[in-house]
Design a protein around this motif. Structure first.
Motif, PDB file in Angstrom:
ATOM      1  N   THR A   1       8.372  15.074 -13.402  1.00  0.00           N
ATOM      2  CA  THR A   1       9.422  16.009 -13.821  1.00  0.00           C
ATOM      3  C   THR A   1       9.720  17.013 -12.710  1.00  0.00           C
ATOM      4  N   GLU A   2       8.658  17.530 -12.068  1.00  0.00           N
ATOM      5  CA  GLU A   2       8.839  18.462 -10.955  1.00  0.00           C
ATOM      6  C   GLU A   2       9.614  17.807  -9.812  1.00  0.00           C
ATOM      7  N   LEU A   3       9.272  16.559  -9.510  1.00  0.00           N
ATOM      8  CA  LEU A   3       9.946  15.853  -8.432  1.00  0.00           C
ATOM      9  C   LEU A   3      11.431  15.696  -8.749  1.00  0.00           C
ATOM     10  N   ARG A   4      11.757  15.359  -9.979  1.00  0.00           N
ATOM     11  CA  ARG A   4      13.156  15.200 -10.375  1.00  0.00           C
ATOM     12  C   ARG A   4      13.896  16.535 -10.305  1.00  0.00           C
ATOM     13  N   GLN A   5      13.260  17.618 -10.740  1.00  0.00           N
ATOM     14  CA  GLN A   5      13.894  18.929 -10.691  1.00  0.00           C
ATOM     15  C   GLN A   5      14.184  19.368  -9.261  1.00  0.00           C
ATOM     16  N   THR A   6      13.266  19.080  -8.348  1.00  0.00           N
ATOM     17  CA  THR A   6      13.489  19.424  -6.938  1.00  0.00           C
ATOM     18  C   THR A   6      14.658  18.640  -6.371  1.00  0.00           C
ATOM     19  N   LEU A   7      14.760  17.364  -6.736  1.00  0.00           N
ATOM     20  CA  LEU A   7      15.869  16.542  -6.261  1.00  0.00           C
ATOM     21  C   LEU A   7      17.207  17.089  -6.752  1.00  0.00           C
ATOM     22  N   VAL A   8      17.249  17.514  -8.015  1.00  0.00           N
ATOM     23  CA  VAL A   8      18.493  18.054  -8.580  1.00  0.00           C
ATOM     24  C   VAL A   8      18.879  19.347  -7.866  1.00  0.00           C
TER      25      VAL A   8
ATOM     26  N   GLY B   1      17.322  12.506   5.112  1.00  0.00           N
ATOM     27  CA  GLY B   1      17.612  11.073   5.083  1.00  0.00           C
ATOM     28  C   GLY B   1      17.547  10.455   6.462  1.00  0.00           C
ATOM     29  N   SER B   2      18.049  11.171   7.468  1.00  0.00           N
ATOM     30  CA  SER B   2      17.983  10.674   8.843  1.00  0.00           C
ATOM     31  C   SER B   2      16.529  10.503   9.283  1.00  0.00           C
ATOM     32  N   TYR B   3      15.717  11.509   8.956  1.00  0.00           N
ATOM     33  CA  TYR B   3      14.301  11.457   9.316  1.00  0.00           C
ATOM     34  C   TYR B   3      13.605  10.271   8.649  1.00  0.00           C
ATOM     35  N   LEU B   4      13.907  10.039   7.379  1.00  0.00           N
ATOM     36  CA  LEU B   4      13.247   8.947   6.662  1.00  0.00           C
ATOM     37  C   LEU B   4      13.574   7.597   7.279  1.00  0.00           C
ATOM     38  N   VAL B   5      14.749   7.466   7.867  1.00  0.00           N
ATOM     39  CA  VAL B   5      15.123   6.197   8.499  1.00  0.00           C
ATOM     40  C   VAL B   5      14.271   5.945   9.742  1.00  0.00           C
ATOM     41  N   PHE B   6      14.243   6.916  10.676  1.00  0.00           N
ATOM     42  CA  PHE B   6      13.551   6.621  11.928  1.00  0.00           C
ATOM     43  C   PHE B   6      12.038   6.749  11.829  1.00  0.00           C
ATOM     44  N   THR B   7      11.526   7.578  10.894  1.00  0.00           N
ATOM     45  CA  THR B   7      10.072   7.659  10.768  1.00  0.00           C
ATOM     46  C   THR B   7       9.500   6.366  10.206  1.00  0.00           C
TER      47      THR B   7
ATOM     48  N   SER C   1       7.076  18.712  -0.714  1.00  0.00           N
ATOM     49  CA  SER C   1       6.643  17.581  -1.536  1.00  0.00           C
ATOM     50  C   SER C   1       7.706  16.488  -1.514  1.00  0.00           C
ATOM     51  N   LEU C   2       8.977  16.895  -1.531  1.00  0.00           N
ATOM     52  CA  LEU C   2      10.065  15.926  -1.429  1.00  0.00           C
ATOM     53  C   LEU C   2      10.018  15.204  -0.087  1.00  0.00           C
ATOM     54  N   TYR C   3       9.706  15.936   0.947  1.00  0.00           N
ATOM     55  CA  TYR C   3       9.591  15.397   2.308  1.00  0.00           C
ATOM     56  C   TYR C   3       8.500  14.322   2.373  1.00  0.00           C
ATOM     57  N   VAL C   4       7.325  14.626   1.824  1.00  0.00           N
ATOM     58  CA  VAL C   4       6.195  13.698   1.891  1.00  0.00           C
ATOM     59  C   VAL C   4       6.444  12.480   1.009  1.00  0.00           C
ATOM     60  N   VAL C   5       6.922  12.715  -0.216  1.00  0.00           N
ATOM     61  CA  VAL C   5       7.195  11.590  -1.114  1.00  0.00           C
ATOM     62  C   VAL C   5       8.278  10.691  -0.527  1.00  0.00           C
ATOM     63  N   GLY C   6       9.308  11.307   0.064  1.00  0.00           N
ATOM     64  CA  GLY C   6      10.369  10.514   0.685  1.00  0.00           C
ATOM     65  C   GLY C   6       9.854   9.689   1.844  1.00  0.00           C
ATOM     66  N   GLU C   7       8.996  10.295   2.657  1.00  0.00           N
ATOM     67  CA  GLU C   7       8.436   9.578   3.806  1.00  0.00           C
ATOM     68  C   GLU C   7       7.634   8.364   3.358  1.00  0.00           C
TER      69      GLU C   7
ATOM     70  N   ALA D   1       0.828  -1.207   0.000  1.00  0.00           N
ATOM     71  CA  ALA D   1       0.000   0.000   0.000  1.00  0.00           C
ATOM     72  C   ALA D   1       0.863   1.258   0.000  1.00  0.00           C
ATOM     73  N   THR D   2       1.979   1.211   0.701  1.00  0.00           N
ATOM     74  CA  THR D   2       2.869   2.370   0.771  1.00  0.00           C
ATOM     75  C   THR D   2       3.570   2.615  -0.558  1.00  0.00           C
ATOM     76  N   VAL D   3       4.035   1.544  -1.195  1.00  0.00           N
ATOM     77  CA  VAL D   3       4.705   1.685  -2.492  1.00  0.00           C
ATOM     78  C   VAL D   3       3.744   2.268  -3.525  1.00  0.00           C
ATOM     79  N   VAL D   4       2.480   1.823  -3.490  1.00  0.00           N
ATOM     80  CA  VAL D   4       1.486   2.356  -4.413  1.00  0.00           C
ATOM     81  C   VAL D   4       1.296   3.852  -4.198  1.00  0.00           C
ATOM     82  N   GLN D   5       1.314   4.296  -2.934  1.00  0.00           N
ATOM     83  CA  GLN D   5       1.171   5.720  -2.647  1.00  0.00           C
ATOM     84  C   GLN D   5       2.294   6.541  -3.267  1.00  0.00           C
ATOM     85  N   VAL D   6       3.500   5.984  -3.280  1.00  0.00           N
ATOM     86  CA  VAL D   6       4.638   6.710  -3.855  1.00  0.00           C
ATOM     87  C   VAL D   6       4.380   7.034  -5.320  1.00  0.00           C
TER      88      VAL D   6
END
Length: 466
Positions: free
Chosen positions: A258-265, A278-284, A401-407, A94-99
């Motif tokens: 495309t927007e997501l990729r541009q934000t990452l760059v 990255g630290s947050y994504l590990v413990f959350t 958006s990067l924060y939420v998608v990463g989570e 379910a989580t992967v589908v949300q991504v």
């Protein structure tokens, strides 16, 4: 500001608060309690039917009895796995589908002339699927799995649009307060809905319904609650929105990724900000996993009945509100980073305590529940606040958006570890202690991030206490 403008803003903010109130029972009741409690037994009924039909003796325990949770397999799309691991794997899927959905939801919202309609569409899709879990009964766990995934699509998609309204209803200095109030309102709504469902579930005999039907009705009411309170939220949220144009020949789907990729760059210019993310994504991931599998651990490993487990989850829900307030007070004195580090240390201690809880020992189990509640809301709340200070000015929406998608994108690993260790060892006790790695790694990673330097590098002024 005119009086009319003041009234309009207050109305819009209450609409925003109401959507947190509306969707919270899906997480607190459907996901955390009733889904976790019902999915494995229903899958076990399917496994038991397979024993009867196929004469499969490989899943008998040492005494020759069917061990339907740990040994007996169920089948889906040609894959075989123990019935007891169904819930953990379902959470991961379910989580992967949300991504895949979240960038699409954001792109559609940014380019729509009516974000309220997009929010309502996702919300009502999720609410309908959640209510449809009323039909989850017998051994048909596959139907429940499909509906749960659809409900998560609606839940995740609606949250992306919901968060995007924050900039429309408050200025930079107001958003922390607005966000905190919405968070508190959500916990209150989720706790109230669960309390009402708990009262009905415990007294189901007085209403002339059986235990299984009571669980089905709780699924139904969570969906109806979500839908009913979405109406005032959608009606009160602001209409004003200037949509982002889509380049000719480009679909909204392509534009979102495309927007997501541009934000990452662009974010590569702020490596310390990314290090904290990255630290947050590990413990959350660990936090989300503990919340979603705690009921299954209490039932399948510790032998508690559904009544005890629901009361325990309810305790966690309300203690979490108090814990969040406590985290804010502590952070004011010693800083957000030190408070997060202390909170992660408490998480490790709580999981160690959960490992040693003896079967049927309710006082021990409730002590662990109180520990979870004290650190549940505050850890994420302070992390979100600290991260906001590391975002370059004017880039809040992109980084959020990067924060939420990463989570969402990383929160499949914890349930996978829990289910995988449970399947490999036949022990959910070992599975729960395996989750310590997420908190220990998160603690070390957060400690290594120079947050003051990260805030300065982003062009912001650090607070007096970090």
């Amino acid at each position: 500001m005119t009086l009319a403008g003041t009234r309009s803003t207050k109305r819009e903010r209450w609409g925003w608060y109401f959507y947190d109130w509306a969707n919270s029972p899906f997480y607190s009741s459907t996901t955390t309690v009733f889904g976790a409690l019902s999915m494995s037994p229903i899958a076990a009924a399917d496994a038991k039917a397979n024993i009867t039909l196929n004469g499969d003796r490989a899943c008998l325990d040492a005494a020759g009895h069917p061990d339907t949770l740990n040994n007996c397999d169920v089948t889906l799309l040609g894959l075989h796995f123990p019935a007891g691991s169904v819930w953990g794997y379902l959470l991961s899927v379910a989580t992967v589908v949300q991504v895949l959905v979240l960038p699409i939801a954001g792109a559609v919202a940014d380019r729509s002339h009516n974000k309220r309609r997009i929010l309502g569409g996702f919300a009502f899709l999720g609410a309908a699927a959640a209510a449809g879990m009323f039909f989850l009964t017998g051994s048909d766990w596959q139907l429940g799995a499909a509906l749960f995934i659809v409900a998560n699509i609606g839940y995740g998609g609606s949250l992306v649009v919901y968060y995007s309204f924050l900039a429309d209803i408050g200025g930079p200095d107001e958003r922390d307060g607005i966000s905190a109030k919405g968070w508190a309102f959500g916990y209150l709504g989720g706790g109230l809905a669960l309390a009402l469902q708990l009262g009905f579930y415990l007294k189901h005999d007085l209403f002339g319904v059986g235990q299984d039907l009571a669980v089905q009705i709780c699924f139904l009411t969570s969906g109806l609650w979500w839908a009913a309170f979405t109406f005032p939220a959608v009606r009160r949220l602001p209409r004003r929105h200037v949509p982002v144009d889509v380049a000719p020949g480009r679909s909204v789907l392509r534009a979102g990724f495309t927007e997501l990729r541009q934000t990452l760059v662009a974010a590569k210019a702020y490596p310390l900000t990314l290090a904290f993310l990255g630290s947050y994504l590990v413990f959350t991931d660990g936090i989300n996993t503990v919340v979603t599998v705690s009921a299954q651990y209490g039932k399948d490993e510790l032998g508690f009945g559904n009544e005890v487990l629901i009361v325990t989850i309810l305790v966690i829900q309300f203690v979490a509100y108090l814990g969040g307030t406590l985290h804010g007070l502590v952070a004011r004195r010693i800083g957000a980073k030190r408070t997060i580090l202390g909170s992660l240390a408490v998480w490790i201690a709580v999981l160690a305590g959960a490992y040693f809880v003896q079967p049927k020992q309710m006082v021990q189990f409730l002590a662990v529940a109180v520990g979870i509640g004290l650190v549940l809301g505050g850890t994420n709340a302070l992390s979100r606040s600290l991260f906001s200070q590391m975002i370059p000015a004017g880039k809040d929406a992109q980084y959020y958006s990067l924060y939420v998608v990463g989570e969402r994108g990383t929160s499949w690993l914890g349930p996978l570890v829990f289910a995988g260790v449970g399947q490999a060892t036949g022990s959910f006790r070992l599975a729960i202690i395996a989750l310590v790695i997420f908190f220990a790694a998160g603690l070390v990673l957060v400690w290594l991030v120079p947050v003051r330097r990260a805030i300065v590098a982003a062009g912001n002024t650090p607070p007096g206490v970090l």
